[in-house]
Each structure stands twice: as C-alpha cells, then as structure tokens.
Design a protein around this motif. Structure first.
Motif, PDB file in Angstrom:
ATOM      1  N   GLN A 236      12.812   8.118   0.841  1.00 47.13           N
ATOM      2  CA  GLN A 236      13.262   9.471   0.497  1.00 47.13           C
ATOM      3  C   GLN A 236      12.112  10.446   0.359  1.00 47.13           C
ATOM      4  OE1 GLN A 236      15.310   8.722  -3.184  1.00 47.13           O
ATOM      5  NE2 GLN A 236      17.093   7.796  -2.194  1.00 47.13           N
ATOM      6  N   ASP A 237      10.899   9.924   0.297  1.00 48.01           N
ATOM      7  CA  ASP A 237       9.749  10.760  -0.049  1.00 48.01           C
ATOM      8  C   ASP A 237       9.238  11.538   1.150  1.00 48.01           C
ATOM      9  OD1 ASP A 237       7.680  11.662  -1.863  1.00 48.01           O
ATOM     10  OD2 ASP A 237       6.311  10.421  -0.682  1.00 48.01           O
ATOM     11  N   THR A 238       8.940  12.819   0.924  1.00 46.11           N
ATOM     12  CA  THR A 238       8.255  13.658   1.912  1.00 46.11           C
ATOM     13  C   THR A 238       7.258  14.508   1.150  1.00 46.11           C
ATOM     14  OG1 THR A 238      10.019  15.303   1.694  1.00 46.11           O
ATOM     15  CG2 THR A 238      10.153  13.782   3.559  1.00 46.11           C
ATOM     16  N   GLY A 239       6.085  13.994   0.959  1.00 46.74           N
ATOM     17  CA  GLY A 239       5.099  14.665   0.120  1.00 46.74           C
ATOM     18  C   GLY A 239       4.033  15.412   0.893  1.00 46.74           C
ATOM     19  N   TYR A 240       3.172  16.067   0.152  1.00 42.87           N
ATOM     20  CA  TYR A 240       2.058  16.860   0.690  1.00 42.87           C
ATOM     21  C   TYR A 240       1.169  16.012   1.586  1.00 42.87           C
ATOM     22  CZ  TYR A 240      -2.263  19.670   0.468  1.00 42.87           C
ATOM     23  OH  TYR A 240      -3.374  20.382   0.754  1.00 42.87           O
TER      24      TYR A 240
ATOM     25  N   MET B 257      11.936   0.463  -4.888  1.00 41.48           N
ATOM     26  CA  MET B 257      10.731   1.124  -4.367  1.00 41.48           C
ATOM     27  C   MET B 257      10.888   1.454  -2.894  1.00 41.48           C
ATOM     28  SD  MET B 257       8.556   1.830  -6.690  1.00 41.48           S
ATOM     29  CE  MET B 257       7.476   2.515  -5.447  1.00 41.48           C
ATOM     30  N   GLU B 258      11.503   0.571  -2.133  1.00 39.70           N
ATOM     31  CA  GLU B 258      11.703   0.822  -0.712  1.00 39.70           C
ATOM     32  C   GLU B 258      12.623   2.027  -0.498  1.00 39.70           C
ATOM     33  OE1 GLU B 258      13.034  -1.551   3.382  1.00 39.70           O
ATOM     34  OE2 GLU B 258      13.139  -2.549   1.424  1.00 39.70           O
ATOM     35  N   ARG B 259      13.644   2.132  -1.323  1.00 40.71           N
ATOM     36  CA  ARG B 259      14.562   3.270  -1.215  1.00 40.71           C
ATOM     37  C   ARG B 259      13.845   4.578  -1.576  1.00 40.71           C
ATOM     38  NH1 ARG B 259      17.745   1.871  -4.788  1.00 40.71           N
ATOM     39  NH2 ARG B 259      17.323   3.392  -6.419  1.00 40.71           N
TER      40      ARG B 259
ATOM     41  N   PRO C 174      -6.091  10.794  -8.936  1.00 33.10           N
ATOM     42  CA  PRO C 174      -7.068   9.824  -8.425  1.00 33.10           C
ATOM     43  C   PRO C 174      -6.837   9.516  -6.945  1.00 33.10           C
ATOM     44  CG  PRO C 174      -6.234   9.124 -10.554  1.00 33.10           C
ATOM     45  CD  PRO C 174      -5.390  10.298 -10.135  1.00 33.10           C
ATOM     46  N   PRO C 175      -7.909   9.289  -6.200  1.00 32.48           N
ATOM     47  CA  PRO C 175      -7.765   8.994  -4.764  1.00 32.48           C
ATOM     48  C   PRO C 175      -7.403   7.539  -4.505  1.00 32.48           C
ATOM     49  CG  PRO C 175     -10.082   8.945  -5.361  1.00 32.48           C
ATOM     50  CD  PRO C 175      -9.330   9.342  -6.613  1.00 32.48           C
TER      51      PRO C 175
ATOM     52  N   TYR D 254       0.818  -1.219   0.000  1.00 33.63           N
ATOM     53  CA  TYR D 254       0.000   0.000   0.000  1.00 33.63           C
ATOM     54  C   TYR D 254       0.853   1.271   0.000  1.00 33.63           C
ATOM     55  CZ  TYR D 254      -3.631   3.308   1.431  1.00 33.63           C
ATOM     56  OH  TYR D 254      -4.494   4.384   1.497  1.00 33.63           O
ATOM     57  N   SER D 255       1.929   1.277   0.754  1.00 32.60           N
ATOM     58  CA  SER D 255       2.770   2.472   0.838  1.00 32.60           C
ATOM     59  C   SER D 255       3.418   2.814  -0.504  1.00 32.60           C
ATOM     60  CB  SER D 255       3.842   2.298   1.917  1.00 32.60           C
ATOM     61  OG  SER D 255       4.580   1.108   1.710  1.00 32.60           O
ATOM     62  N   ASP D 256       3.578   1.832  -1.396  1.00 30.53           N
ATOM     63  CA  ASP D 256       4.097   2.115  -2.735  1.00 30.53           C
ATOM     64  C   ASP D 256       3.079   2.913  -3.548  1.00 30.53           C
ATOM     65  OD1 ASP D 256       6.521   0.711  -2.346  1.00 30.53           O
ATOM     66  OD2 ASP D 256       5.513  -1.184  -2.779  1.00 30.53           O
ATOM     67  N   PHE D 257       1.807   2.562  -3.392  1.00 30.09           N
ATOM     68  CA  PHE D 257       0.742   3.307  -4.071  1.00 30.09           C
ATOM     69  C   PHE D 257       0.662   4.735  -3.526  1.00 30.09           C
ATOM     70  CE2 PHE D 257      -0.353  -1.100  -4.698  1.00 30.09           C
ATOM     71  CZ  PHE D 257      -0.926  -1.158  -5.960  1.00 30.09           C
ATOM     72  N   VAL D 258       0.878   4.869  -2.208  1.00 28.60           N
ATOM     73  CA  VAL D 258       0.894   6.203  -1.596  1.00 28.60           C
ATOM     74  C   VAL D 258       2.037   7.025  -2.185  1.00 28.60           C
ATOM     75  CG1 VAL D 258       1.248   7.472   0.561  1.00 28.60           C
ATOM     76  CG2 VAL D 258      -0.169   5.406   0.546  1.00 28.60           C
ATOM     77  N   TRP D 259       3.198   6.396  -2.346  1.00 21.36           N
ATOM     78  CA  TRP D 259       4.351   7.088  -2.946  1.00 21.36           C
ATOM     79  C   TRP D 259       3.999   7.611  -4.338  1.00 21.36           C
ATOM     80  CZ3 TRP D 259       6.883   5.921  -7.506  1.00 21.36           C
ATOM     81  CH2 TRP D 259       8.076   6.626  -7.754  1.00 21.36           C
ATOM     82  N   LEU D 260       3.351   6.787  -5.152  1.00 23.52           N
ATOM     83  CA  LEU D 260       2.979   7.197  -6.504  1.00 23.52           C
ATOM     84  C   LEU D 260       2.009   8.366  -6.466  1.00 23.52           C
ATOM     85  CD1 LEU D 260       2.989   6.802  -9.567  1.00 23.52           C
ATOM     86  CD2 LEU D 260       1.186   5.075  -9.268  1.00 23.52           C
TER      87      LEU D 260
END
Length: 401
Positions: A147-151, A141-143, A86-87, A66-72
C-alpha cells in the motif's frame, strides 16, 4: 547517531536493566537467504526487548526483509517532518555481491544500527509505525508494503527534480513582484553550507578509505602468492638457504592473513561508518528540502490570503451578494495558512534540536572510527615489523656465508 550500547557483534543491548527505567532494545540477527534467482532475498530475525506498556510483551521476535525497513523509513519521513530520519544501508545492485557473506554482514549491521537509532530517538521511538514494524506478522507487513507510496519510492530523476525545484527561485509571489521564496536566515544559510561541505568531505574521505581497503587486500594477495613461490624456491635449495627461503614464504603467508583480516576490519569499522554518515547527510538534505517546501507553501498561502482579503474588501464596498461566500473562503484559507505556519515553525524547532543531536553523535562516532583506524594501522605495522625483524638474522647469515 545511536545512544544504546552495542556489543562487539553489532547487536544492541539496553544500558538499563528491565526492572529500572523504560527501555527499548532491538537486535537484527540471523540473516538467511530465501528464494532463488531474481526473487531471492535475505530475511532477518528482529528481536525486541522492552518494558514499554504499549508493546505486546517483554520480548517479541519477527522476521523482516530489507523492503520492510524501507517501509519504516518512508513512513517516518512522511510523518516526522523536521526530524533527521536515520539512513538505511545501501542495496547492492551487483548480483555477485548481493549475497556475499561480507555484504550480508554489512547490511545486517547497518539495519541493526538503523532501527536502534529510531528506537533510541525520543520522538521516533513513540511512532506507531515502529511498533507495527517490531510486532506485526509477516502477512501484515507485506500488505502494508504493497500500500505504500512514499517519497523515497520516487525514481532518482524525480528526486533530483524535486531537489532542483526546492533550490530554485520561485518568482512573482509577493504582490506580483519577482522575489525568491527563500528563507533569509543567516544561521540557516550557514547550516545548509555546512551540510553541503560536510557531504563533500565525507564522500572524499570514504573514497580514500575504500582505496585503503583495496590496497590492503591486494598487498595481502601478493604476499600470499610470493609466500608460495618462496616456499617452492626453498624446497629446491638445501641447508641454510633453503630453510631461510621456506621461512620467508611462511612469514609472507602469515602476513597475508593479517593484511586480509585488517582489510576487513578497516572496511567494517572505518569505511562503512564514513559511508553511513554520507547517507546520514543525504537524509538531512531531504529534511532541508522539506523545510524549504514548507516555507514556500507558507509564503504562497500568505500571499493568496492577502489577495482574498483585498477581493473581500472590494465585494463589501460594492455590497455584492458574493460577500458571504468570499468570507467563508477567506476564513478557510486563513485557517489553512495558520496551519501551514505552525507546520513550518515545528519543522524549524525540530531541525534545531536535531542539528545539536547530530553534531554530538557525529563527534562521538567519528572519534571512534578514526581511533579504530589508527589502532588497526599501528597494530598491523607492528606485526609486519616484528615478522620481518625475526627473519633478518637468518637472511643475514645466508648473505654473509
């Protein structure tokens, strides 16, 4: 909000054959629970079929969580301002429901819908982040996730403050006068009003759909309990009365199964689509907030540029040795202001296109959802009526004798 055709199982299929036009088809399948305790999560097989030349081949299978989809989602939101991203399906915070079969299937269908909406979008399907998501190995994907810090990684309180800031009036901008930095565009105001109203009405409809699902399940459970009691009562009686009671119990249990089945269909095909559109509207509101922020930045830069211009004129009049430095600052600010204006205009153009696409798809999706609801209720009512109707002659014979 999806243009690809979908099978009954929820996975997407390309409406075109691989040998004809360009296509990109994605399926989210095979949810599997991994890990234990608080570290447990669900993984999914994501299968991509495409003839896009920039992809690694005609078919690729990767494992995603699920967290990979959140990253996208976060990456697309940061890069594609003005487009309604898309939500995602919600993430259950209740431990006992998080790994239930029903919730996992709802999540799988929601993730499948999410990624196919992106894959079918004329702009988003070209995203490098989508290609990475569909092709990269798990370690990559884990890396990227780390690194991601999104809205959307902000805390709920932070998001609420951002939204309040966007809605609030910013004064003392134009030549020191109090003036709110807001668009004075009647069509845009009409759109914002519509979106807020739509969210309220969809949320209300979804709330009542949830109650319908709950009532179907409760009635099904009650009929099951009643059926068992009626059969026990029939076993105590003899002759026609005992047989009638036994048949009453069996009919009740059979109807209980149908009610539970219809409750599940109602959840998947009616309540969930309504809930999905509530989330879609919230995504639109996030884009509206970005547009308001871009407009405010454009106004603030334009005003700062005016002040710089006035200051430059003064320096030139007194032949100051700071004129050269002021001219450089002014040119840099002017370029920044022009970039800001272009960004805002791009957001406006994209939002106008997105609203048309959203309205068309909403009409289609809501039509399907309400048709499924009506058809299911008609089917259930017919089954209930038929079941009791076949039992009436035997019960009438008992009551008359």
């Amino acid at each position: 909000m999806i243009n690809t055709q979908r099978s009954a199982s929820g996975s997407s299929q390309s409406p075109r054959s691989p040998s004809s036009q360009p296509y990109l088809s994605v399926s989210v399948t095979d949810p599997v629970k991994l890990g234990n305790g608080v570290q447990a999560y669900i993984s999914y097989r994501v299968i991509t079929k495409t003839n896009f030349p920039e992809y690694q081949g005609p078919e690729k299978i990767v494992i995603r969580r699920y967290s990979d989809f959140v990253w996208l989602r976060d990456r697309l939101f940061e890069k594609y301002k003005g487009i309604f991203i898309p939500p995602l399906p919600e993430k259950s915070a209740v431990e006992k429901f998080r790994f239930s079969a029903e919730f996992i299937e709802m999540r799988r269908q929601g993730l499948d819908l999410f990624v196919n909406r992106i894959a079918s979008h004329p702009e988003l399907q070209q995203s490098e982040d989508l290609k990475t998501f569909l092709q990269a190995d798990e370690e990559t994907m884990e890396r990227l996730r780390s690194q991601d810090t999104g809205y959307f990684k902000k805390k709920p309180a932070d998001l609420m403050q951002i939204f309040k800031d966007v809605q609030s009036k910013v004064s003392d901008v134009v030549l020191g006068k109090e003036k709110p930095v807001e668009e004075s565009n009647p069509e845009y105001e009409k759109l914002k009003h519509y979106i807020f109203e739509l969210e309220n009405h969809l949320a209300e409809a979804q709330k009542h759909a949830y109650r319908l699902v709950k009532r179907h399940r409760e009635l099904g459970e009650s009929l099951s309990d009643f059926g068992k009691a009626a059969k026990l009562l029939g076993a105590c009686e003899g002759d026609a009365l005992g047989k009638a009671f036994s048949e009453l119990g069996m009919k009740s249990e059979a109807l209980s199964v149908k009610l539970q089945r219809e409750a599940h269909q109602l959840l998947m095909n009616f309540e969930e689509p309504l809930k999905d559109y509530v989330r879609a509207v919230q995504s639109i509101k996030a884009t509206i907030a970005e547009r308001a922020n871009a407009f405010r930045q454009q106004c603030e830069l334009a005003e700062t540029m005016k002040l710089k211009e006035i200051n430059l004129d003064k320096l030139m009049l007194i032949r100051s040795d700071k004129v050269g430095e002021a001219e450089i600052e002014y040119k840099e600010l002017k370029a920044e202001s022009e970039d800001s204006t272009r960004r805002f205009e791009t957001i406006v153009r994209l939002m106008n296109e997105e609203v048309v696409r959203f309205q068309e798809q909403k009409t289609l999706d809501m039509g399907i959802a309400f048709h499924n609801f009506s058809k299911g209720q008609a089917r259930l009512a017919s089954s209930i009526a038929d079941a009791w109707r076949t039992l009436l002659p035997k019960l009438e014979a008992c009551s008359s004798s």
